[in-house]
Design a protein around this motif. Structure first.
Motif, mmCIF file in Angstrom:
data_model
loop_
_atom_site.group_PDB
_atom_site.id
_atom_site.type_symbol
_atom_site.label_atom_id
_atom_site.label_comp_id
_atom_site.label_asym_id
_atom_site.label_seq_id
_atom_site.Cartn_x
_atom_site.Cartn_y
_atom_site.Cartn_z
ATOM 1 N N ALA A 220 0.833 -1.206 0.000
ATOM 2 C CA ALA A 220 0.000 0.000 0.000
ATOM 3 C C ALA A 220 0.866 1.254 0.000
ATOM 4 N N ILE A 221 1.984 1.203 0.701
ATOM 5 C CA ILE A 221 2.900 2.350 0.760
ATOM 6 C C ILE A 221 3.527 2.597 -0.605
ATOM 7 N N VAL A 222 3.969 1.529 -1.257
ATOM 8 C CA VAL A 222 4.566 1.648 -2.591
ATOM 9 C C VAL A 222 3.543 2.200 -3.586
ATOM 10 N N GLU A 223 2.314 1.691 -3.513
ATOM 11 C CA GLU A 223 1.265 2.133 -4.436
ATOM 12 C C GLU A 223 0.961 3.616 -4.255
ATOM 13 N N PHE A 224 0.904 4.069 -3.011
ATOM 14 C CA PHE A 224 0.631 5.486 -2.761
ATOM 15 C C PHE A 224 1.746 6.350 -3.330
ATOM 16 N N TYR A 225 2.981 5.919 -3.158
ATOM 17 C CA TYR A 225 4.134 6.682 -3.661
ATOM 18 C C TYR A 225 4.072 6.806 -5.185
ATOM 19 N N LYS A 226 3.657 5.737 -5.862
ATOM 20 C CA LYS A 226 3.595 5.748 -7.315
ATOM 21 C C LYS A 226 2.432 6.589 -7.830
ATOM 22 N N LYS A 227 1.312 6.556 -7.135
ATOM 23 C CA LYS A 227 0.108 7.223 -7.620
ATOM 24 C C LYS A 227 0.024 8.694 -7.233
ATOM 25 N N GLU A 231 3.040 14.744 -4.423
ATOM 26 C CA GLU A 231 3.224 14.955 -2.991
ATOM 27 C C GLU A 231 4.671 14.785 -2.549
ATOM 28 N N PHE A 232 5.518 14.341 -3.466
ATOM 29 C CA PHE A 232 6.902 14.052 -3.085
ATOM 30 C C PHE A 232 7.898 14.833 -3.937
ATOM 31 N N GLN A 233 7.449 16.002 -4.404
ATOM 32 C CA GLN A 233 8.325 16.887 -5.155
ATOM 33 C C GLN A 233 9.008 17.864 -4.205
ATOM 34 N N THR A 234 10.247 18.166 -4.472
ATOM 35 C CA THR A 234 10.965 19.148 -3.671
ATOM 36 C C THR A 234 11.588 20.196 -4.575
ATOM 37 N N GLU A 336 19.108 20.648 -1.009
ATOM 38 C CA GLU A 336 17.924 19.939 -1.485
ATOM 39 C C GLU A 336 17.838 20.179 -2.989
ATOM 40 N N VAL A 337 17.911 19.114 -3.760
ATOM 41 C CA VAL A 337 17.894 19.217 -5.216
ATOM 42 C C VAL A 337 16.467 19.034 -5.708
ATOM 43 N N ALA A 338 16.036 19.903 -6.611
ATOM 44 C CA ALA A 338 14.683 19.824 -7.140
ATOM 45 C C ALA A 338 14.442 18.477 -7.802
ATOM 46 N N GLY A 339 13.248 17.959 -7.591
ATOM 47 C CA GLY A 339 12.890 16.668 -8.180
ATOM 48 C C GLY A 339 12.040 15.861 -7.227
ATOM 49 N N LYS A 340 11.884 14.590 -7.528
ATOM 50 C CA LYS A 340 11.072 13.705 -6.717
ATOM 51 C C LYS A 340 11.906 13.139 -5.577
ATOM 52 N N LEU A 341 11.342 13.185 -4.374
ATOM 53 C CA LEU A 341 12.048 12.636 -3.224
ATOM 54 C C LEU A 341 12.231 11.138 -3.393
ATOM 55 N N PHE A 343 12.436 7.143 -2.563
ATOM 56 C CA PHE A 343 11.580 6.267 -1.759
ATOM 57 C C PHE A 343 12.401 5.681 -0.613
ATOM 58 N N ASP A 344 12.848 6.586 0.263
ATOM 59 C CA ASP A 344 13.692 6.146 1.374
ATOM 60 C C ASP A 344 12.859 5.920 2.635
ATOM 61 N N GLU A 345 13.538 5.625 3.723
ATOM 62 C CA GLU A 345 12.836 5.304 4.977
ATOM 63 C C GLU A 345 12.008 6.480 5.478
ATOM 64 N N LYS A 346 12.531 7.692 5.318
ATOM 65 C CA LYS A 346 11.807 8.876 5.774
ATOM 66 C C LYS A 346 10.491 9.038 5.020
ATOM 67 N N VAL A 347 10.530 8.882 3.692
ATOM 68 C CA VAL A 347 9.327 9.010 2.871
ATOM 69 C C VAL A 347 8.351 7.885 3.185
ATOM 70 N N GLN A 348 8.850 6.677 3.341
ATOM 71 C CA GLN A 348 7.983 5.543 3.651
ATOM 72 C C GLN A 348 7.279 5.733 4.991
ATOM 73 N N THR A 349 8.007 6.261 5.967
ATOM 74 C CA THR A 349 7.403 6.513 7.277
ATOM 75 C C THR A 349 6.303 7.560 7.175
ATOM 76 N N LYS A 350 6.567 8.598 6.394
ATOM 77 C CA LYS A 350 5.569 9.660 6.196
ATOM 78 C C LYS A 350 4.308 9.096 5.553
#
Length: 384
Positions: A220-227, A231-234, A336-341, A343-350
């Protein structure tokens, strides 16, 4: 084992039982009468007249409700399985939200007041249903769990009282009660609401925890990140430190340059930049623990530092930045470099926290809806 673990362990056992309930306990105090009452059963398949109690609290003559209403004549706004929700409880729940309406026009304020009243009344009804079911479930595994939860709620309220006394300058509980009374607030009523709210939140969270945990797996976490890539742009950005050496505070500009150069060398050799800034900075970064001003393109001050900062690597101390008034010693903390964050532990926890919170809201609604279908909920006519 702490009270919390004991309560949780008891609730975890019950979570396997499901949401089945029996009739909730009767109210501990008789409740007063409200004119023009109407009954509304939450069971759609049963006629209200057949399902409602033979004699509703809304049909009883007025009585004093000492426990919940400090001895004053009270009016009922709703009855949940023969337990009254009083007008005072609803007003207390609405109070902090009503304070936010003072700047609205009279028409807007009146409309918002009605909206807030109905919302908070419904929330108190939901809470009452959960608390009744909680008591039944905890009593099944031993009354000690209920009593320990209630005791913890009381201790939490005691902490709030200490904070209120500090803020108001009250020297004792009695003085605080007098202050509250002068504002039309009941100390005992506030305590009751605080205790019940604490028990409600703790029980609901613990009861739903195993269900929510099963709702949020790695897939479910992987699916949310892909879809939800948006939400994960910096953006391009920097976190940096700055130390300004004002040339006007030294015998010559060359002396100021020399001091700044020495401080840069000390920072490169590992000395704590924030401590150096606290001692030597002639600007305002010392008040920010050495942090530089601005993080994005176009925000960094002085502007001369921006192109240099975006070329440094994390932890690197840059060359001196010379301005008309002096010299800046700068250090890049993090780029912080512009782009997609990633899929590390911090993003997965969020993502996990977000999905668990969403699942909690869904499961809480399902749980309360189940309780409502089995309950008798009656409203005073002027409360709908």
């Amino acid at each position: 084992m702490s009270w919390h673990r004991l309560v949780v362990s008891g609730v975890m056992v019950l979570s396997a039982v499901g949401c089945e309930t029996t009739q909730a306990p009767r109210s501990v105090a008789a409740a007063p009468h409200t004119e023009d009452a109407t009954a509304r059963s939450q069971k759609p398949e049963v006629e209200p007249a057949k399902y409602a109690p033979a004699k509703s609290l809304l049909d009883q003559p007025p009585e004093r409700v000492a426990e919940a209403n400090a001895g004053r004549i009270a009016s009922i706004r709703a009855v949940v399985n023969n337990v009254a929700i009083l007008d005072e409880e609803v007003r207390d729940a609405c109070y902090p939200f009503l304070l936010e309406l003072t700047k609205l026009s009279p028409e807007e304020r009146a409309a918002r007041q009605v909206e807030i009243f109905r919302r908070e009344l419904d929330r108190l009804i939901d809470r009452e249903l959960v608390l009744q079911d909680m008591q039944i479930k905890l009593n099944k595994i031993g009354g000690k769990y209920y009593e320990r939860l209630k005791e913890a709620a009381g201790k939490e309220f005691d902490k709030k009282v200490r904070v209120m006394k500090q803020r108001t300058g009250a020297k004792s509980d009695d003085e605080l009660k007098d202050m509250m009374r002068s504002q039309g607030i009941s100390f005992e009523g506030m305590k009751r609401q605080s205790v019940r709210e604490f028990m409600y939140i703790q029980f609901l969270r613990n009861y739903l925890e195993p269900i929510v945990e099963n709702c949020v797996g790695h897939e479910a976490i992987v699916e949310f990140y892909k879809k939800h890539p948006e939400e994960f742009q910096t953006q391009d950005g920097v976190q940096w430190q700055d130390m300004f050496i004002d040339a006007g505070k030294y015998p010559s500009r060359e002396k100021a340059r020399q001091v700044a150069s020495e401080l840069a060398t000390r920072a490169r050799n590992g000395e704590d930049f924030a401590k150096l800034a606290a001692q030597y900075d002639n600007g305002d970064s010392a008040y920010r623990n050495g942090e530089g001003y601005g993080h994005r393109h176009g925000e960094v001050r002085p502007a001369e530092a921006e192109p240099v900062l975006f070329q440094l690597t994390d932890g690197q101390v840059g060359p001196l930045i010379e301005t008309a008034n002096g010299f800046h010693v700068i250090r890049l903390m993090k780029r912080e470099v512009a782009g997609k964050l990633p899929f590390d532990e911090k993003v997965q926890t969020k993502i996990r926290y977000k999905l668990m919170e969403d699942a909690y809201m869904r499961e809480a609604k399902k749980y309360v809806d189940t309780l409502k279908r089995k309950a008798t909920v009656e409203y005073a006519k002027n409360a709908q």
